[in-house]
Design a protein around this motif. Structure first.
Motif, PDB file in Angstrom:
ATOM      1  N   PRO A   3       4.714  -1.415  42.508  1.00 42.03           N
ATOM      2  CA  PRO A   3       3.891  -2.495  42.410  1.00 42.03           C
ATOM      3  C   PRO A   3       2.927  -2.183  41.037  1.00 42.03           C
ATOM      4  O   PRO A   3       2.528  -1.289  40.765  1.00 42.03           O
ATOM      5  CB  PRO A   3       3.069  -2.408  43.620  1.00 42.03           C
ATOM      6  CG  PRO A   3       3.317  -1.032  44.108  1.00 42.03           C
ATOM      7  CD  PRO A   3       4.873  -0.446  43.566  1.00 42.03           C
ATOM      8  N   SER A   6      -3.702  -3.002  38.796  1.00 39.50           N
ATOM      9  CA  SER A   6      -4.806  -3.644  37.904  1.00 39.50           C
ATOM     10  C   SER A   6      -5.387  -2.434  36.911  1.00 39.50           C
ATOM     11  O   SER A   6      -5.497  -1.443  37.376  1.00 39.50           O
ATOM     12  CB  SER A   6      -5.887  -4.226  38.470  1.00 39.50           C
ATOM     13  OG  SER A   6      -5.425  -5.636  39.077  1.00 39.50           O
ATOM     14  N   TRP A  88      -6.322  -7.918  37.263  1.00 38.73           N
ATOM     15  CA  TRP A  88      -6.348  -8.455  38.841  1.00 38.73           C
ATOM     16  C   TRP A  88      -5.054  -9.057  38.940  1.00 38.73           C
ATOM     17  O   TRP A  88      -4.502 -10.205  39.284  1.00 38.73           O
ATOM     18  CB  TRP A  88      -7.438  -9.692  38.837  1.00 38.73           C
ATOM     19  CG  TRP A  88      -8.369  -9.298  38.501  1.00 38.73           C
ATOM     20  CD1 TRP A  88      -9.402  -8.680  39.284  1.00 38.73           C
ATOM     21  CD2 TRP A  88      -9.445  -9.657  37.280  1.00 38.73           C
ATOM     22  NE1 TRP A  88     -10.850  -8.493  38.878  1.00 38.73           N
ATOM     23  CE2 TRP A  88     -10.855  -9.132  37.537  1.00 38.73           C
ATOM     24  CE3 TRP A  88      -9.160 -10.312  36.023  1.00 38.73           C
ATOM     25  CZ2 TRP A  88     -11.829  -8.998  36.622  1.00 38.73           C
ATOM     26  CZ3 TRP A  88     -10.246 -10.223  35.119  1.00 38.73           C
ATOM     27  CH2 TRP A  88     -11.479  -9.583  35.463  1.00 38.73           C
ATOM     28  N   GLN A  90      -2.554  -8.867  41.244  1.00 41.02           N
ATOM     29  CA  GLN A  90      -2.090  -9.547  42.367  1.00 41.02           C
ATOM     30  C   GLN A  90      -2.725 -11.109  42.744  1.00 41.02           C
ATOM     31  O   GLN A  90      -2.383 -11.649  43.425  1.00 41.02           O
ATOM     32  CB  GLN A  90      -2.269  -8.610  43.551  1.00 41.02           C
ATOM     33  CG  GLN A  90      -1.671  -7.312  43.523  1.00 41.02           C
ATOM     34  CD  GLN A  90      -0.058  -7.302  43.501  1.00 41.02           C
ATOM     35  OE1 GLN A  90       0.343  -8.315  43.963  1.00 41.02           O
ATOM     36  NE2 GLN A  90       0.256  -6.472  42.523  1.00 41.02           N
TER      37      GLN A  90
END
Length: 105
Positions: A3, A6, A88, A90
């Protein structure tokens, strides 16, 4: 794939640039200065990933509608940059708060 995370530095730099862009668009109303109005307004605003302003509102008033309106105008007149890909990650939009000061010299 892992994943994406940030990058706090990218986020901080973006916020800092947004704040200085707003400052450049700030207009201290002549009438407010003449009447001796000064204060700070906290504006809460939402920016989309592409840099467009989604909405803006006064979160904390200066106590003077004229200054509150000028602070909102400063945010609305700012052309924000698109967000860096590593900021940021997601989110499709991000909420910001900026304190805008109107001080008499």
């Amino acid at each position: 794939p892992a994943p994406r995370v940030s990058n706090p530095q990218a986020e901080g730099a973006y916020q800092s640039k947004a704040r200085s862009q707003i400052d450049r668009n700030k207009r201290y109303p002549d009438e407010a200065q003449r009447l001796g109005m000064s204060g700070a307004v906290v504006v809460r605003y939402v920016i989309g990933r592409d840099g467009h302003l989604i909405r803006a509102e006064v979160e904390q008033s200066s106590g003077y509608p004229m200054l509150d309106k000028a602070a909102l105008q400063a945010v609305r007149n700012t052309k924000f940059d698109p967000m860096p890909p590593d900021a940021w990650v997601q989110l499709t939009e991000q909420v910001f708060r900026t304190r805008i000061e109107f001080t008499l010299d």
